[in-house]
Design an enzyme around this catalytic site. Structure first.
Site, short mmCIF file in Angstrom:
data_model
loop_
_atom_site.label_atom_id
_atom_site.label_comp_id
_atom_site.label_asym_id
_atom_site.label_seq_id
_atom_site.Cartn_x
_atom_site.Cartn_y
_atom_site.Cartn_z
N THR A 225 0.86 -1.19 0.00
CA THR A 225 0.00 0.00 0.00
C THR A 225 0.89 1.24 0.00
O THR A 225 1.96 1.22 0.62
CB THR A 225 -0.88 -0.02 1.26
OG1 THR A 225 -1.85 -1.04 1.11
CG2 THR A 225 -1.57 1.31 1.51
N ASP A 256 -8.90 -0.37 5.48
CA ASP A 256 -8.84 0.86 6.28
C ASP A 256 -8.53 2.11 5.46
O ASP A 256 -8.84 3.22 5.87
CB ASP A 256 -7.75 0.72 7.35
CG ASP A 256 -6.39 0.44 6.74
OD1 ASP A 256 -6.30 -0.39 5.81
OD2 ASP A 256 -5.40 1.06 7.17
N THR A 276 -0.48 1.76 6.82
CA THR A 276 -0.44 0.53 6.02
C THR A 276 -0.34 -0.67 6.95
O THR A 276 0.34 -0.62 7.97
CB THR A 276 0.76 0.53 5.05
OG1 THR A 276 0.83 -0.77 4.43
CG2 THR A 276 2.08 0.82 5.73
N1 ASP Z 1 -4.14 -1.55 4.77
C1 ASP Z 1 -4.41 -2.18 3.51
C2 ASP Z 1 -5.74 -2.86 3.58
O1 ASP Z 1 -6.02 -3.49 4.56
C3 ASP Z 1 -3.36 -3.15 3.10
C4 ASP Z 1 -1.93 -2.68 3.23
O2 ASP Z 1 -1.66 -1.70 3.87
O3 ASP Z 1 -1.05 -3.31 2.64
O4 ASP Z 1 -6.46 -2.81 2.62
#
Ligand code: ASP
Length: 364
Positions: A225, A256, A276
């Site tokens: 992310t 999130d 993230t």
């Molecule tokens: N936070 C992101 C989600 O849960 C994933 C990530 O940060 O890699 O969609």
């Protein structure tokens, strides 16, 4: 007698209210005088000298260890982070807004296939790509978010249009794309998001599920992310985050990132945060707003607040990941509770810094 007592009682009550009112006025005046950044120094050390302008970015957190990355691959990440930092920094240096800077940095990372956003988005369980993104402007706490979009080259630009050109904060799926069609945004075919690496990750995730339905522990599913936070010369803060979500996600799952306060938040009163990690935990702990709220209400420094939320509260709850943040006085923070997080910062007049592994610190 009863009357006399009642009269006495009222007098006592009046005196009581008088004292209480006085105490409340004193407490209120005291609270007005407390400047969060001053109080912060009493509760924890603020990191960095405080910059007039600058930005901090991330390209995802997770189980990123040295044995997984070749030197060539490491270099690639450093260069990609550096390109994003430079794009945002140029805007800030020229007197541009924090919002323009975070968008520019995120667009570069969305176009870079090694990150899980835009071009390099991970696959859903159906083999499709559903992207989420959000922006927030610290000056007026206006925000825009999109979830589950499937045809935008740069979902972060659509999130900004939701903020700037609609009365709403969040739009999802087809509706968001219909709204976006009014503007001159670049759209792409589904093939655009295909990368061999993400496809293989989906196969691995689906195979693993045959033996275990508990996929929460598989942190490989949540790397990449992207996000940026910035402070501009006018002291305005902004945050932007974009993601493909989690590999093998199902049933229209939204993480999130587009949930304001969870993965993305900005307020000039305290800080701007982009997160993230395992989104469900970031939503349940309202991570980004929680960090800013601790600064506002408890007078903590950004670093103290970020550590308390990411290293203690979130981690104890079972949530893994990290954040990048910048506060109203230009202090910044990069806190992760995973072995790695692609990250970097570039502050006014200072050398840019990029890092991957947790033990590389935050460049202070
Ligand atoms: N936070 C992101 C989600 O849960 C994933 C990530 O940060 O890699 O969609």
């Amino acid at each position: 007698m009863r009357e006399a007592m009642a009269v006495d009682g009222r007098a006592v009550l009046r005196r009581g209210w008088g004292i209480l009112t006085l105490l409340m006025v004193v407490a209120f005046l005291g609270a007005c005088e407390t400047d969060p950044s001053e109080a912060a120094n009493e509760t924890g050390e603020a990191l960095g000298a405080g910059t007039e302008y600058g930005l901090v970015i991330h390209g995802g957190a997770g189980t990123i260890t040295r044995d997984q990355l070749t030197e060539e691959r490491e270099d690639h990440y450093h260069q990609a982070l550096r390109a994003a930092l430079d794009a945002g920094y140029e805007i800030l240096e020229a007197g541009g807004s924090a919002m323009d800077a975070v968008i520019a940095a995120v667009v570069i990372m969305e176009d870079e296939p090694v990150f899980n956003a835009g071009r390099g988005a991970v696959f859903t369980s159906e083999g499709t790509n559903e992207l989420d993104a959000a922006v927030m402007d610290g000056a007026d706490r206006n925000a825009g978010a999109v979830a589950g979009v499937t045809s935008l080259k740069n979902p972060i630009q659509l999130a900004r249009l939701v903020m700037d050109e609609s009365p709403h904060v969040m739009m999802v799926g087809e509706g968001a794309e219909t709204f976006g069609a009014q503007f001159d945004l670049e759209t792409v075919d589904p093939d655009y998001y295909f990368t061999e690496e993400r496809w293989e990750a989906l196969q691995r995730a689906q195979e693993a599920e045959e033996v275990s339905v508990d996929w929460r522990g598989d942190e490989n599913r949540m790397m990449g992310t992207v996000g940026a936070v910035a402070r501009d010369r006018d002291g305005n803060l902004a945050a932007a985050t974009s993601t493909g979500g989690m590999t093998n996600k199902r049933f229209g799952r939204v993480g999130d990132v587009p949930v304001i306060g969870a993965g993305t938040y900005a307020s000039n009163a305290s800080c701007a945060v982009s997160a993230t990690g395992h989104g469900e935990y970031f939503i349940r702990n309202v991570v980004s707003r929680e960090i800013c709220a601790r600064m506002e209400h408890r007078g903590e420094t950004l670093q103290a607040a970020a550590e308390a939320v990411v290293m203690d509260q979130l981690y104890d709850h079972g949530g893994t990941g990290g954040i990048v943040a910048i506060d109203r006085d230009g202090h910044f923070s990069m806190v992760l509770n995973t072995p790695g997080m692609y990250r970097g910062h570039r502050m006014a007049g200072a050398e840019p810094f990029t890092a991957i592994y947790a033990d590389e610190g935050d460049g202070h």
